[in-house]
Design a protein around this motif. Structure first.
Motif, PDB file in Angstrom:
ATOM      1  N   ALA A  41       0.881  -1.165   0.000  1.00  0.00           N
ATOM      2  CA  ALA A  41       0.000   0.000   0.000  1.00  0.00           C
ATOM      3  C   ALA A  41       0.920   1.216   0.000  1.00  0.00           C
ATOM      4  N   PRO A  42       0.397   2.430  -0.158  1.00  0.00           N
ATOM      5  CA  PRO A  42       1.281   3.600  -0.152  1.00  0.00           C
ATOM      6  C   PRO A  42       2.191   3.642   1.084  1.00  0.00           C
ATOM      7  N   GLU A  43       3.487   3.532   0.830  1.00  0.00           N
ATOM      8  CA  GLU A  43       4.521   3.605   1.864  1.00  0.00           C
ATOM      9  C   GLU A  43       4.437   2.530   2.944  1.00  0.00           C
ATOM     10  N   ALA A  44       3.744   1.447   2.675  1.00  0.00           N
ATOM     11  CA  ALA A  44       3.623   0.372   3.662  1.00  0.00           C
ATOM     12  C   ALA A  44       3.488  -0.969   2.960  1.00  0.00           C
ATOM     13  N   THR A  45       4.040  -2.003   3.573  1.00  0.00           N
ATOM     14  CA  THR A  45       3.867  -3.367   3.095  1.00  0.00           C
ATOM     15  C   THR A  45       3.092  -4.137   4.148  1.00  0.00           C
ATOM     16  N   ASN A  46       1.948  -4.647   3.766  1.00  0.00           N
ATOM     17  CA  ASN A  46       1.094  -5.405   4.664  1.00  0.00           C
ATOM     18  C   ASN A  46       1.383  -6.898   4.502  1.00  0.00           C
ATOM     19  N   SER A  47       1.471  -7.618   5.609  1.00  0.00           N
ATOM     20  CA  SER A  47       1.813  -9.034   5.578  1.00  0.00           C
ATOM     21  C   SER A  47       0.671  -9.876   6.119  1.00  0.00           C
ATOM     22  N   PHE A  48       0.312 -10.938   5.385  1.00  0.00           N
ATOM     23  CA  PHE A  48      -0.687 -11.878   5.863  1.00  0.00           C
ATOM     24  C   PHE A  48      -0.014 -12.900   6.770  1.00  0.00           C
ATOM     25  N   VAL A  49      -0.540 -13.041   7.975  1.00  0.00           N
ATOM     26  CA  VAL A  49       0.014 -13.994   8.938  1.00  0.00           C
ATOM     27  C   VAL A  49      -1.133 -14.736   9.623  1.00  0.00           C
ATOM     28  N   ASP A  50      -0.789 -15.900  10.216  1.00  0.00           N
ATOM     29  CA  ASP A  50      -1.800 -16.636  10.964  1.00  0.00           C
ATOM     30  C   ASP A  50      -1.799 -16.197  12.429  1.00  0.00           C
ATOM     31  N   SER A  51      -2.538 -16.908  13.260  1.00  0.00           N
ATOM     32  CA  SER A  51      -2.677 -16.507  14.665  1.00  0.00           C
ATOM     33  C   SER A  51      -1.369 -16.617  15.444  1.00  0.00           C
ATOM     34  N   ASN A  52      -0.415 -17.374  14.897  1.00  0.00           N
ATOM     35  CA  ASN A  52       0.895 -17.508  15.542  1.00  0.00           C
ATOM     36  C   ASN A  52       1.947 -16.621  14.896  1.00  0.00           C
ATOM     37  N   ASN A  53       1.483 -15.693  14.065  1.00  0.00           N
ATOM     38  CA  ASN A  53       2.354 -14.742  13.375  1.00  0.00           C
ATOM     39  C   ASN A  53       3.258 -15.403  12.332  1.00  0.00           C
ATOM     40  N   ASN A  54       2.823 -16.559  11.836  1.00  0.00           N
ATOM     41  CA  ASN A  54       3.547 -17.225  10.750  1.00  0.00           C
ATOM     42  C   ASN A  54       3.036 -16.729   9.412  1.00  0.00           C
ATOM     43  N   PRO A  55       3.917 -16.577   8.423  1.00  0.00           N
ATOM     44  CA  PRO A  55       3.478 -16.092   7.107  1.00  0.00           C
ATOM     45  C   PRO A  55       2.428 -17.013   6.479  1.00  0.00           C
ATOM     46  N   VAL A  56       1.440 -16.421   5.849  1.00  0.00           N
ATOM     47  CA  VAL A  56       0.446 -17.159   5.074  1.00  0.00           C
ATOM     48  C   VAL A  56       0.651 -16.758   3.617  1.00  0.00           C
ATOM     49  N   ASN A  57       1.305 -17.631   2.862  1.00  0.00           N
ATOM     50  CA  ASN A  57       1.688 -17.294   1.494  1.00  0.00           C
ATOM     51  C   ASN A  57       0.573 -17.602   0.494  1.00  0.00           C
ATOM     52  N   ALA A  58       0.486 -16.768  -0.520  1.00  0.00           N
ATOM     53  CA  ALA A  58      -0.462 -16.984  -1.604  1.00  0.00           C
ATOM     54  C   ALA A  58       0.003 -18.146  -2.471  1.00  0.00           C
ATOM     55  N   THR A  59      -0.935 -18.927  -2.976  1.00  0.00           N
ATOM     56  CA  THR A  59      -0.588 -20.026  -3.866  1.00  0.00           C
ATOM     57  C   THR A  59      -0.977 -19.741  -5.316  1.00  0.00           C
ATOM     58  N   TRP A  60      -1.477 -18.538  -5.558  1.00  0.00           N
ATOM     59  CA  TRP A  60      -1.710 -18.085  -6.932  1.00  0.00           C
ATOM     60  C   TRP A  60      -1.700 -16.554  -6.925  1.00  0.00           C
ATOM     61  N   ASP A  61      -1.482 -15.952  -8.096  1.00  0.00           N
ATOM     62  CA  ASP A  61      -1.382 -14.496  -8.216  1.00  0.00           C
ATOM     63  C   ASP A  61      -2.752 -13.838  -8.089  1.00  0.00           C
ATOM     64  N   GLN A  62      -2.773 -12.689  -7.401  1.00  0.00           N
ATOM     65  CA  GLN A  62      -4.030 -11.988  -7.178  1.00  0.00           C
ATOM     66  C   GLN A  62      -3.880 -10.479  -7.404  1.00  0.00           C
ATOM     67  N   ILE A  63      -4.888  -9.881  -8.011  1.00  0.00           N
ATOM     68  CA  ILE A  63      -4.986  -8.438  -8.184  1.00  0.00           C
ATOM     69  C   ILE A  63      -5.666  -7.862  -6.948  1.00  0.00           C
ATOM     70  N   VAL A  64      -5.173  -6.724  -6.472  1.00  0.00           N
ATOM     71  CA  VAL A  64      -5.729  -6.099  -5.269  1.00  0.00           C
ATOM     72  C   VAL A  64      -6.244  -4.701  -5.605  1.00  0.00           C
ATOM     73  N   THR A  65      -7.445  -4.410  -5.154  1.00  0.00           N
ATOM     74  CA  THR A  65      -7.980  -3.053  -5.232  1.00  0.00           C
ATOM     75  C   THR A  65      -8.251  -2.565  -3.814  1.00  0.00           C
ATOM     76  N   PHE A  66      -8.083  -1.254  -3.591  1.00  0.00           N
ATOM     77  CA  PHE A  66      -8.388  -0.649  -2.295  1.00  0.00           C
ATOM     78  C   PHE A  66      -9.692   0.141  -2.393  1.00  0.00           C
ATOM     79  N   ARG A  67     -10.389   0.223  -1.287  1.00  0.00           N
ATOM     80  CA  ARG A  67     -11.591   1.042  -1.233  1.00  0.00           C
ATOM     81  C   ARG A  67     -11.198   2.443  -0.767  1.00  0.00           C
ATOM     82  N   ASN A  68     -10.757   3.265  -1.705  1.00  0.00           N
ATOM     83  CA  ASN A  68     -10.365   4.630  -1.373  1.00  0.00           C
ATOM     84  C   ASN A  68     -11.582   5.489  -1.039  1.00  0.00           C
ATOM     85  N   VAL A  69     -11.342   6.549  -0.301  1.00  0.00           N
ATOM     86  CA  VAL A  69     -12.407   7.459   0.104  1.00  0.00           C
ATOM     87  C   VAL A  69     -12.047   8.865  -0.354  1.00  0.00           C
TER      88      VAL A  69
END
Length: 338
Positions: free
Chosen positions: A189-217
């Motif tokens: 995201a602008p000036e930040a990298t968001n990481s997906f993790v599980d409840s134990n703070n382990n990385p949750v990696n994507a297994t296929w490519d995904q497009i991301v859109t943000f809900r801007n205001v």
């Protein structure tokens, strides 16, 4: 990307559900955003949406071939379930219904290729789709490209006819703004990298490519809000994400999941101090924005092509059968004369 300018923020792994809630659309109006209001003010009036079909309980089907369509693996029409396509944006226009005969999950992803035993009527639009293998939005040719998303309308179900969700379809705008790469767990995201993790703070990696859109205001300046900015909600899974190529809609992805918990993705979406964005300071704090994730078709093209090759040929529509019979009769007559 300069790492020293980025803040890494962990967010919980997203969870999708199959609840039928309505998609969020900024400045929503029935005439401007609801396909089956059939109004000249509709933002999609210059496009052919006939190739987007639905089941009465809300599954989506986007036609990409003679008798086959794309949807989401976790939310698609089941065998013998009826999918209906409307030839125009009028809820009383000619509609064509087909029973799903089967389908394939694509390459361990959430992309689903469904098919019917009969050919879809030729008046129903067949969409092209992105076939470019990519490791980023830039590779896919989508960086900040305008896109259109569809979902359940805030207008009540069956307002434009029924049953159920057959004519429940809202069109919204957005831009392709970020990317989730196979084998990684980060979304920029602008000036930040968001990481997906599980409840134990382990990385949750994507297994296929995904497009991301943000809900801007309104007021966002790093990524500006579109007038009819859209955000998917649960129940929109399987709907298409379109770009426009040479005046025609092209499928870029299929709706998979949303990130809404805690306000969504973190980033410096608003430069509040009027100075160059530095992010995360008292004068220029981070904001949170919800996001939508779409399975990108291009990186799955090889497996998708293989699946298409295994789709049984559709039985031609009645008008085509008639033409074949007439053509055969003419050929037989000619042969007899010779």
């Amino acid at each position: 990307m300069i790492l020293s300018n980025l803040c890494r923020i962990s967010i919980p792994c997203f969870i999708f559900s199959h609840l039928a809630q309505a998609g969020q659309v900024a400045n929503h109006g029935a005439n401007s955003n609801d396909r089956f209001a059939d109004n000249a003010a509709f933002i999609g009036s210059s496009f052919d949406l006939s190739g987007v079909g639905r089941t009465s309980d809300g599954n989506w089907a986007t036609r990409i071939g003679d008798n086959y369509y794309l949807s989401a693996n976790h939310f698609h029409s089941g065998t013998n379930e009826t999918v209906t396509f409307h030839s125009t944006n009028s809820p009383v226009a000619t509609a064509y219904s087909y029973q799903t005969a089967g389908g394939f999950q694509i390459a361990g992803s959430d992309l689903w290729l469904g098919y019917f035993n009969e050919s879809i009527d030729s008046t129903i639009k067949t969409y092209g789709y992105n076939t470019t293998a990519a490791n980023s939005l830039a590779d896919a040719g989508l960086t900040n490209k305008d896109v259109y998303m569809l979902g359940n309308s805030p207008t009540a179900d069956a307002t434009y006819g029924g049953p159920g969700k057959l004519t429940d379809m809202v069109l919204a705008e957005n831009r392709a703004e970020s990317w989730l790469e196979t084998g990684t767990n980060t979304v920029d995201a602008p000036e930040a990298t968001n990481s997906f993790v599980d409840s134990n703070n382990n990385p949750v990696n994507a297994t296929w490519d995904q497009i991301v859109t943000f809900r801007n205001v309104a007021g966002d300046d790093a990524l500006t809000q579109r007038f009819h900015e859209g955000q998917l909600l649960s129940g929109d899974s399987g709907s298409p994400l379109f770009s426009v190529a040479a005046g025609q809609l092209q499928v870029e992805g299929i709706a998979y999941a949303v990130v809404t918990g805690g306000g969504g993705f973190t980033g410096n979406f608003v430069d509040q101090d009027g100075l160059p964005n530095t992010g995360g300071t008292a004068l220029d704090p981070f904001e949170r924005r919800q996001g939508s994730l779409f399975t990108y078709t291009g990186s799955l093209n090889g497996a998708l092509t293989t699946a298409i090759s295994n789709v049984p040929a559709g039985v031609p529509e009645p008008s085509q059968i008639t033409l074949l019979i007439v053509g055969s009769a003419v050929m037989l007559k000619r042969r007899r004369r010779s």
